[in-house]
Design an enzyme around this catalytic site. Structure first.
Site, mmCIF file in Angstrom:
data_model
loop_
_atom_site.group_PDB
_atom_site.id
_atom_site.type_symbol
_atom_site.label_atom_id
_atom_site.label_comp_id
_atom_site.label_asym_id
_atom_site.label_seq_id
_atom_site.Cartn_x
_atom_site.Cartn_y
_atom_site.Cartn_z
ATOM 1 C CB CYS A 136 7.265 34.778 -11.836
ATOM 2 S SG CYS A 136 6.199 35.266 -13.197
ATOM 3 C CG HIS A 174 2.998 30.947 -10.537
ATOM 4 N ND1 HIS A 174 3.221 31.518 -11.766
ATOM 5 C CD2 HIS A 174 1.677 30.739 -10.456
ATOM 6 C CE1 HIS A 174 2.061 31.663 -12.383
ATOM 7 N NE2 HIS A 174 1.117 31.189 -11.631
#
Lengths: 251, 455
Positions: A94, A195
């Site tokens: 991310c 994630h």
């Protein structure tokens, strides 16, 4: 057996999407094979020394935390390039994935320079890309496997022509919501928006990273790790994959 | 009331009765949704009828409990329009105002994202802001986005509106920094400070200069007595404070409630430091509404639990204690309360991933479950994402032999009760929709009454 030296970058800043879950998975799966993980937190102001790590992890943070670490990360840029060129494994998730590209342009026109390890650039989009994701990956020739995760990012990341993604999007938005690519791979360095955390329900990816890291530590070629039962992992993966197919990639 | 508004209200109320009659739940949001469709300005008109205006409560954690505590204090003095079931979006607020035509004061729990609009539409006399934690990032985006929206909404408020803020949360306290009418509350008892900030602590960096805060005491997540050594920014002085706190496991807690109008000892029937924060928020809100200290204390002491947050259910010769978990900060406090008390032998943890739970389940990895895992004998994981929870616990150190994966909630409840000896206690930690489903199952089994039939 092998002690895998892991550098965890900015753990107290970049930890928002369960990054410690990824570390816990790497630790346990290494230990179940008789190896061990020696984890070093490398944060703002700490030196990152090439040659001292087999695996580097950088996670995601909110915009505020990313802005706070960006100048320090720029100072670590040369070391990161040297570590990656030396064959150590790397996983960036991310925010960390964005920061390891060439740069990030915000909605307000602000420019944040990145490390340039991954051949991509990121521009903030209007709506956040949020939801479950399913990828089709072929990180080892002829071996196709899926990755199930969750994405939540405002950035649209464009890979350079010819750059290798982590996978192709089966369901979800991916890097930019239109290219069909998700993540990026440069040698043993993997970057992704996913994630959830990423590794618990995608254990093959954890094992691949560990095999890269063990190869680096022992100066040998990567060897597959002995398989584990992974029954719960498979259920969790399948439930998440079904979520992506039914509701991923939609605003 | 205009003829049009009367007709709309009548139609919307009829829908609520139909919804309840059809067994589709409490009919708590449907009338409001219909009214909202018919006329978005109706909330403004309904709120404008209230002689004492509106008092709003928002926070990431504790807003349902805080509002219920405030209701317990306020309802002996005022007729309230109170959204007691936690229907805290615009439609729920509309339903609540609609259902209480004789109310004097609206006491409203408000969703963080809905707060700006509801502030704009109601004549708000007092607004209480409790805390901001990372929560449902898939729905709200980042914490800072919520804070920014609140900042803009507060800037547009009338200067006569009183802000009640948690001084222990740096981001929330800063929202009131240039307002005149402010009541600041917080905990002042270093004996209950944590040794260090928790893993998931959010606002650790100075809101003014970005340097890390030094905490003289951290109580819950990033809430505490903070100061920045670089620029000098620090927790503002407290108007309403809790001192000399004593925690008594799941049985409750007691503390000295210090206010500008005096100090009194409060016995609270709710467990944990996080409920002391909720009580402080309710007390500060009541203080801002000029309620005498004696009434505040008796209201707090007469309060038992808000819907689904902390419930004790008799199950034949066993007791089920249900504690809602929904984000890292809240779940950490639940874990801490369980560990500080007599740790239960068996725990059922239920994880769903509907919108109201958060579709992103990664937050379970940011919860410090480990102290609980070290002490329990057996964990039953359940809900739509039971396998995810199982992985969280196994990778967190729980032996696989101590884990049961039972996806259907009803079967998991049965399994949990089987594992507890007669006279024992089963602790259940569900996410929001799992809590609703488990209550429905308990109701079917004759164990609890539905929420809209209770006081």
């Amino acid at each position: 057996m092998t002690t895998i030296r892991l550098a965890h970058l900015y753990p107290e800043y970049l930890n928002i999407y369960a990054d410690r879950g990824n570390i816990a998975v790497l630790t346990r799966r290494a230990e179940l094979r008789g190896h061990s993980l020696a984890i070093e937190a490398v944060s703002v102001g700490d030196a990152l020394r090439p040659g001292e790590h087999d695996l580097v992890y950088i996670g995601g943070g909110q915009d505020r935390e990313q802005t706070l670490v960006a100048p320090d990360l720029a100072a670590k840029s040369d070391a990161l390039h040297e570590i990656a060129a030396g064959g150590a494994a790397l996983l960036a998730v991310c925010g960390g994935y964005q920061l390891l590209g060439r740069g990030y342009r915000g909605r307000d026109g602000s420019e944040m320079l990145g490390v340039g390890l991954f051949p991509h650039e990121t521009v903030a989009g209007e709506r956040r890309l949020i939801g479950d994701v399913l990828l089709d990956c072929e990180l080892e020739p002829g071996l196709r496997r899926t990755v199930a995760g969750f994405e939540n990012h405002a950035g649209r990341t464009k890979l350079d022509a010819g750059a290798e993604p982590l996978g192709r999007v089966i369901a979800g938005f991916g890097n930019d919501g239109e290219s069909g690519f998700e993540g990026c791979r440069v040698g043993r360095a993997l970057g992704t928006y996913l994630h959830g955390p990423l590794l618990p329900r995608n254990p093959w990816l954890a094992d691949l990273l560990l095999s890269f890291a063990i190869a680096h530590a022992s100066g040998s070629e990567p060897m597959p790790l002995e398989p584990l039962p992974d029954r719960l992992e498979a259920v969790a993966h399948d439930v998440a994959a079904a979520r992506a197919r039914s509701r991923g990639g939609r605003f | 009331m205009s003829v049009r508004l009367s007709l709309e209200c009548a139609a919307a109320r009829a829908v609520g009765r139909l919804s309840r009659a059809a067994g589709k739940g409490g009919g708590t949001t449907l009338p409001g949704k219909l009214l909202w469709k018919l006329d978005p300005g109706a909330i403004d008109a309904l709120a404008a009828r209230l002689p004492l205006g509106s008092a709003l409560v928002s926070a990431t954690n504790g807003k349902t409990t805080t509002t219920a505590m405030a209701a317990s204090i306020l309802r002996s003095r005022h007729r309230l329009a109170w959204n007691s079931s936690g229907a805290n979006l615009t439609s729920g607020v509309a339903s609540t105002l609609l259902a209480a035509p004789d109310a004097e004061l609206a006491l409203l729990e408000v969703d963080e994202a809905a707060l700006p609009e509801i502030l704009r539409r109601t004549k708000t006399g007092v607004v209480s802001l409790g805390n901001l934690f990372r929560d449902q990032l898939d729905r709200y985006g980042e914490l800072e986005i919520v804070a920014e929206r609140w900042r803009a909404a507060i800037a547009a408020l009338s200067p006569t509106t009183t802000l009640v803020v948690n001084a222990d949360d740096p981001v929330v306290a800063e929202l009131a920094s240039d307002r005149n009418r402010v009541v600041r509350f917080g905990i002042d008892d270093p004996a209950h400070a944590r040794v260090s900030l928790q893993h998931a602590a959010d606002s650790k960096y100075c809101v003014r200069c970005g340097q890390p805060y030094v905490y003289d005491a951290a109580y819950v997540g990033h809430l505490g007595a903070y100061r920045c050594e670089a620029c000098g920014h620090c927790r503002p002085p407290l108007d309403v404070a809790a001192r000399r706190i004593e925690l008594d496991g799941l049985a409750g807690s007691s503390f000295d409630l210090a206010t500008p109008s005096g100090t009194a000892r409060v016995q609270l029937a709710l467990p944990g430091l996080y409920n002391v924060y909720n009580a402080l928020a309710a007390a500060a809100l009541a203080y801002a509404l000029a309620i005498p200290l004696d009434d505040i204390v008796s209201g707090l002491e007469g309060f038992t639990a808000a819907f689904g947050r902390f419930e004790r259910i008799e199950a034949d010769d066993r007791e089920v204690v249900m504690l809602l978990i929904k984000n890292p900060a809240g779940a950490n406090e639940v874990v801490r309360t369980l560990v500080d008390a007599e740790t239960p032998a068996v725990v059922v943890v239920a994880l769903n991933d509907a919108v109201a739970d958060g579709r992103d389940v990664s937050w379970i990895w940011d919860v410090d479950f480990e102290p609980l895992l070290e002490r329990v004998e057996r964990v039953v994981v359940t809900g739509e994402r039971a396998a995810e929870l199982g992985l969280r616990f196994v990778y967190g150190g729980l032996a696989e032999s101590a884990l049961d994966v039972v996806e259907p909630l009803g079967e998991a409840l049965t399994r949990g009760l089987e594992l507890v000896p007669a006279g024992g206690r089963l602790v259940v930690l569900p996410t929001y929709t799992a809590m609703l489903a488990l209550r429905a199952i308990a109701t079917e089994r004759g164990l609890v009454r539905p929420y809209w039939e209770r006081a």
